[in-house]
Design a protein around this motif. Sequence first.
Motif, PDB file in Angstrom:
ATOM      1  N   VAL A 265       0.697  -1.314   0.032  1.00 58.21           N
ATOM      2  CA  VAL A 265       0.008  -0.048  -0.009  1.00 58.21           C
ATOM      3  C   VAL A 265       0.875   1.095  -0.119  1.00 58.21           C
ATOM      4  O   VAL A 265       1.732   1.459   0.750  1.00 58.21           O
ATOM      5  N   SER A 266       0.565   1.999  -1.038  1.00 59.14           N
ATOM      6  CA  SER A 266       1.552   3.306  -1.044  1.00 59.14           C
ATOM      7  C   SER A 266       0.674   4.242  -1.759  1.00 59.14           C
ATOM      8  O   SER A 266      -0.408   4.090  -2.539  1.00 59.14           O
ATOM      9  N   ARG A 267       1.033   5.484  -1.643  1.00 63.94           N
ATOM     10  CA  ARG A 267       0.436   6.873  -2.279  1.00 63.94           C
ATOM     11  C   ARG A 267       0.692   6.560  -3.686  1.00 63.94           C
ATOM     12  O   ARG A 267       1.858   6.211  -4.064  1.00 63.94           O
ATOM     13  N   GLU A 268      -0.110   7.072  -4.539  1.00 55.84           N
ATOM     14  CA  GLU A 268      -0.069   7.063  -6.133  1.00 55.84           C
ATOM     15  C   GLU A 268       0.276   8.688  -6.682  1.00 55.84           C
ATOM     16  O   GLU A 268      -0.368   9.418  -5.946  1.00 55.84           O
ATOM     17  N   THR A 269       0.915   8.758  -7.634  1.00 57.96           N
ATOM     18  CA  THR A 269       1.061   9.825  -8.177  1.00 57.96           C
ATOM     19  C   THR A 269       1.099   9.672  -9.871  1.00 57.96           C
ATOM     20  O   THR A 269       1.483   8.740 -10.406  1.00 57.96           O
TER      21      THR A 269
ATOM     22  N   ASP B  97       0.763   5.116 -12.037  1.00 53.03           N
ATOM     23  CA  ASP B  97       0.609   5.757 -10.718  1.00 53.03           C
ATOM     24  C   ASP B  97       1.285   4.705  -9.770  1.00 53.03           C
ATOM     25  O   ASP B  97       1.672   5.405  -8.707  1.00 53.03           O
ATOM     26  N   SER B  98       1.145   3.420 -10.057  1.00 54.55           N
ATOM     27  CA  SER B  98       1.625   2.601  -9.086  1.00 54.55           C
ATOM     28  C   SER B  98       2.870   1.751  -8.956  1.00 54.55           C
ATOM     29  O   SER B  98       3.247   0.577  -8.576  1.00 54.55           O
TER      30      SER B  98
ATOM     31  N   THR C 251       1.825  -1.224  -6.787  1.00 56.30           N
ATOM     32  CA  THR C 251       1.238  -0.979  -5.496  1.00 56.30           C
ATOM     33  C   THR C 251      -0.282  -0.837  -5.533  1.00 56.30           C
ATOM     34  O   THR C 251      -0.769  -0.752  -6.747  1.00 56.30           O
TER      35      THR C 251
ATOM     36  N   ASP D 170      -3.015   1.810  -3.505  1.00 56.42           N
ATOM     37  CA  ASP D 170      -3.336   3.049  -2.528  1.00 56.42           C
ATOM     38  C   ASP D 170      -4.527   2.585  -1.393  1.00 56.42           C
ATOM     39  O   ASP D 170      -5.073   1.602  -1.665  1.00 56.42           O
ATOM     40  N   ARG D 171      -4.767   3.171  -0.572  1.00 52.60           N
ATOM     41  CA  ARG D 171      -5.486   2.869   0.432  1.00 52.60           C
ATOM     42  C   ARG D 171      -6.882   2.499   0.004  1.00 52.60           C
ATOM     43  O   ARG D 171      -7.558   1.784   0.741  1.00 52.60           O
TER      44      ARG D 171
ATOM     45  N   GLU E 202      -8.203   2.108  -2.742  1.00 52.39           N
ATOM     46  CA  GLU E 202      -8.221   0.799  -3.726  1.00 52.39           C
ATOM     47  C   GLU E 202      -7.992  -0.614  -2.665  1.00 52.39           C
ATOM     48  O   GLU E 202      -8.949  -1.535  -2.860  1.00 52.39           O
TER      49      GLU E 202
END
Length: 220
Positions: free
Chosen positions: A45-49, A125-126, A193, A195-196, A198
Amino acid sequence: MSATACTPGTSHQDAKPPSADPSASSSGGKNGTLTLTDAIDRLKVSRETRAGYKRNMFRLWTDADHDGCDTRKEVLLTEAVKKPHQGKYCKLTGGSWRSYYDDKTVTDARKLDIDHVVPLAEAWDSGASKWTAQRREQYANDLGAERSLVAVSLGPNRTKGDKDPAEWMPPAKDATCTYATDWIAAKLRWKLTADRAEAKALHTVAVSCKNATVRFTPAP
């Protein structure tokens, strides 16, 4: 039920076509069989950009085996319920397909999209933003996994766009568990990865998919 990538050396052409019955998706995987919940927990789990993303950073529809059929045509040939006629330059006519997103039969290949279950932008993003151009091309044309690319109706695929399971799920109720396992298998295969939001949405889906299992093979 399982949704998987094929083992190395197994082409998409050799895989069985998808079925509206979620239990029909199966394949081998080095990591064994995981429950849907355990597979979700395996996602980092990680932030996406989306900074820097452009669709053309993923080269689409290559003909890796030089047989005249590009990736799109290969998926159409594999997933056809009724095989189309294959003409010169891999021109396909006739045939029929079952779009599992909306549980509809399609008899015109032009009315089908080949969907990246995990969209290109979502992959970027991931984790794919850190890949080489060659690696992104491999992802965009992944015929080594049975369920990373699927032939589906234009409508639901265009509605889906770049959304993840927190934002979109297939309209056909029977497709929910299949889609969740396909999504997770693709992410694990490519070490992407989540995100939370998701991960939370996938856990919610898993509650109603008691017998769902996920098997995958890491991408070479």
